[in-house]
Design an enzyme around this catalytic site. Structure first.
Site, PDB file in Angstrom:
ATOM      1  N   TRP A   7      -3.926  -6.203  -5.704  1.00 33.77           N
ATOM      2  CA  TRP A   7      -4.274  -4.789  -5.869  1.00 33.77           C
ATOM      3  C   TRP A   7      -3.201  -4.131  -6.738  1.00 33.77           C
ATOM      4  O   TRP A   7      -2.006  -4.258  -6.479  1.00 33.77           O
ATOM      5  CB  TRP A   7      -4.338  -4.141  -4.492  1.00 33.77           C
ATOM      6  CG  TRP A   7      -4.686  -2.691  -4.444  1.00 33.77           C
ATOM      7  CD1 TRP A   7      -5.709  -2.060  -5.102  1.00 33.77           C
ATOM      8  CD2 TRP A   7      -4.033  -1.680  -3.672  1.00 33.77           C
ATOM      9  NE1 TRP A   7      -5.721  -0.723  -4.788  1.00 33.77           N
ATOM     10  CE2 TRP A   7      -4.706  -0.459  -3.914  1.00 33.77           C
ATOM     11  CE3 TRP A   7      -2.942  -1.691  -2.800  1.00 33.77           C
ATOM     12  CZ2 TRP A   7      -4.322   0.739  -3.311  1.00 33.77           C
ATOM     13  CZ3 TRP A   7      -2.568  -0.510  -2.194  1.00 33.77           C
ATOM     14  CH2 TRP A   7      -3.248   0.692  -2.448  1.00 33.77           C
ATOM     15  N   ASP A  23      -1.567  -6.785   4.384  1.00 35.49           N
ATOM     16  CA  ASP A  23      -2.333  -5.615   3.974  1.00 35.49           C
ATOM     17  C   ASP A  23      -3.779  -5.871   4.386  1.00 35.49           C
ATOM     18  O   ASP A  23      -4.409  -6.828   3.923  1.00 35.49           O
ATOM     19  CB  ASP A  23      -2.240  -5.409   2.456  1.00 35.49           C
ATOM     20  CG  ASP A  23      -2.814  -4.064   2.019  1.00 35.49           C
ATOM     21  OD1 ASP A  23      -3.383  -3.344   2.860  1.00 35.49           O
ATOM     22  OD2 ASP A  23      -2.700  -3.736   0.824  1.00 35.49           O
ATOM     23  N   LYS A  80     -12.601   1.737   4.097  1.00 40.76           N
ATOM     24  CA  LYS A  80     -13.790   0.936   3.822  1.00 40.76           C
ATOM     25  C   LYS A  80     -14.640   0.715   5.068  1.00 40.76           C
ATOM     26  O   LYS A  80     -15.856   0.893   5.036  1.00 40.76           O
ATOM     27  CB  LYS A  80     -13.386  -0.426   3.241  1.00 40.76           C
ATOM     28  CG  LYS A  80     -12.441  -0.386   2.045  1.00 40.76           C
ATOM     29  CD  LYS A  80     -13.005   0.350   0.868  1.00 40.76           C
ATOM     30  CE  LYS A  80     -12.201   0.075  -0.407  1.00 40.76           C
ATOM     31  NZ  LYS A  80     -10.813   0.568  -0.368  1.00 40.76           N
TER      32      LYS A  80
END
Length: 425
Positions: free
Chosen positions: A148, A229, A265
């Site tokens: 990311w 993460d 999300k």
């Protein structure tokens, strides 16, 4: 002297000239979003943004979130007072159980401190800030290549040195496990290894359970510090426990580690910025004391950064996480989202194979989660945008949530055309 005289040149010059403050480039993803919105073509396809869309390409408010929202607004005790520095306790404790498992020994032994953050980004940041200040030796943080994009910016901003380990194999469009292990093994002892808990962003490629076990053994041998993460728990496979398996395994192995957890999300709470940072200390007679000391320092960092986190998204998530019926409905909503994405993976692969598109496309269904690394080149991505109004990041990553039954064939044909044209050159 005339008081209305023009100011001298030195008085009008900025203290922040261009050499000191150069113009920064536009964020690539948000620039892509702006370009998509400005495109007037009716067939345009947005495969850039990392947010769920329904089969009509519309944002989807989870039905369970709508219910929780009504319950929250109808609560006569609702107010807008500050939350504690560490956030809403009912939320953070439920979040810890969600990622670690309700029966986790780390929770029963009080070896976990959980703090509410500004979504997953804030969790990564507060973790980076803590490690920069308190992890001895200023160790290097190792990310997967690719990762990311914000990971590099966040850790660089707190002045922690960064490096990468191989992750994606361009030849197999899967995991370069040997390269990953070699790099982690070669890293100096006590390095920080950032790991994606599930649904790796941007590749959609995850290690198998056996590979996770090998990685745990390697990290333990090197005395590395794992930083997980986790942005897609439940969203990747539709199974909350399955998506948290790697984190729980590392905790079971006695690792001291931290976790950045996002609820953007899996709850669809993108704009509400609900997240958690968890620090898990290793088992020892002084674990409770260690946890207390770490919590005290994290509170000081949080106070200086945001004072206290926002309440709304955390209250929505907390209602759902702590109510049996709402939780069960949330799990069904997760299966709806993950199931649609899995179906789009199957549909895209099927269309490409039906068309006889040059290359192999099994990686589309082998990968998991929101994103797929297509293997398309930067030149091919640019041509797709120019000729077919398809918007995706230049590294070939697509958001599977942007595909639906109305546009998957159009996209497949566009890819087929671009791949064939490239081969002829």
């Amino acid at each position: 002297m005339d008081s209305l005289a023009a100011p001298t040149a030195s008085a009008t010059e900025t203290s922040f000239p261009e050499y000191a403050v150069p113009q920064a480039p536009e964020d690539p993803l948000f620039g892509l979003m702006a370009a998509f919105r400005a495109d007037g073509d009716e067939k345009k396809v947005d495969l850039g943004i990392g947010a769920y869309r329904d089969n009509d390409a519309k944002p989807w408010v989870l039905p369970v979130v709508k219910k929780a929202d009504i319950l929250l607004r109808d609560d006569p005790s609702l107010n807008h007072e500050y939350l504690p520095i560490a956030g809403l306790t009912d939320f953070t404790s439920a979040a810890a159980k969600l990622i670690l498992g309700a029966e986790s020994p780390a929770l029963s032994e009080k070896r976990v401190h959980s703090m509410q953050t500004i979504s997953g980004t804030g969790a990564v940041h507060i973790g980076a800030l803590f490690l920069r200040k308190f992890y001895a030796g200023a160790p290097t943080v190792y990310f997967s290549n690719p990762t990311w994009a914000n990971h590099n910016q966040i850790f660089s901003n707190v002045h922690l040195p960064t490096s990468t380990y191989p992750y994606f194999s361009k030849s197999t469009k899967g995991l370069d496990f040997a390269g990953m292990k070699n790099a982690i093994s070669s890293a100096p002892d006590h390095s920080i290894i950032l790991l994606h808990a599930c649904a790796h962003n941007p590749t959609g490629v995850d290690p198998t359970r056996d590979q996770w076990k090998e990685l745990a053994m390697l990290l333990k041998q090197k005395r590395h510090f794992p930083f997980f993460d986790c942005a897609y728990q439940g969203f990747a496979s539709g199974d909350l426990a399955k998506d948290a398996w790697a984190v729980r395994y590392f905790v079971e192995q006695g690792f001291e580690l931290c976790i950045a957890q996002s609820f953007a999300k899996n709850f669809g709470l993108y704009g509400e910025r609900a997240g958690c940072f968890h620090f898990v200390t290793s088992p020892s007679s002084s674990a409770t004391s260690t946890t207390s000391r770490i919590a005290s320092q994290l509170a000081i960092l949080q106070r200086s950064e945001i004072s206290n986190p926002p309440a709304y998204g955390a209250r929505i998530a907390s209602l759902i996480l702590n109510d049996t019926k709402l939780f069960a409905e949330w799990e069904e909503n997760l299966r709806t989202m993950s199931g649609r994405i899995i179906n789009m993976r199957k549909a895209l692969r099927s269309k490409l194979e039906e068309l006889g598109t040059p290359g192999t496309w099994n990686h589309i269904t082998d990968q998991i989660g929101m994103f797929s690394f297509t293997g398309l080149s930067e030149k091919q991505v640019a041509e797709l945008r120019e000729s077919s109004h398809v918007y995706m990041t230049k590294n070939g990553r697509i958001s599977m949530a942007g595909l639906n039954t109305h546009n998957v064939e159009y996209f497949a044909k566009a890819v087929d055309r671009v791949v064939r044209e490239t081969q002829r050159l």
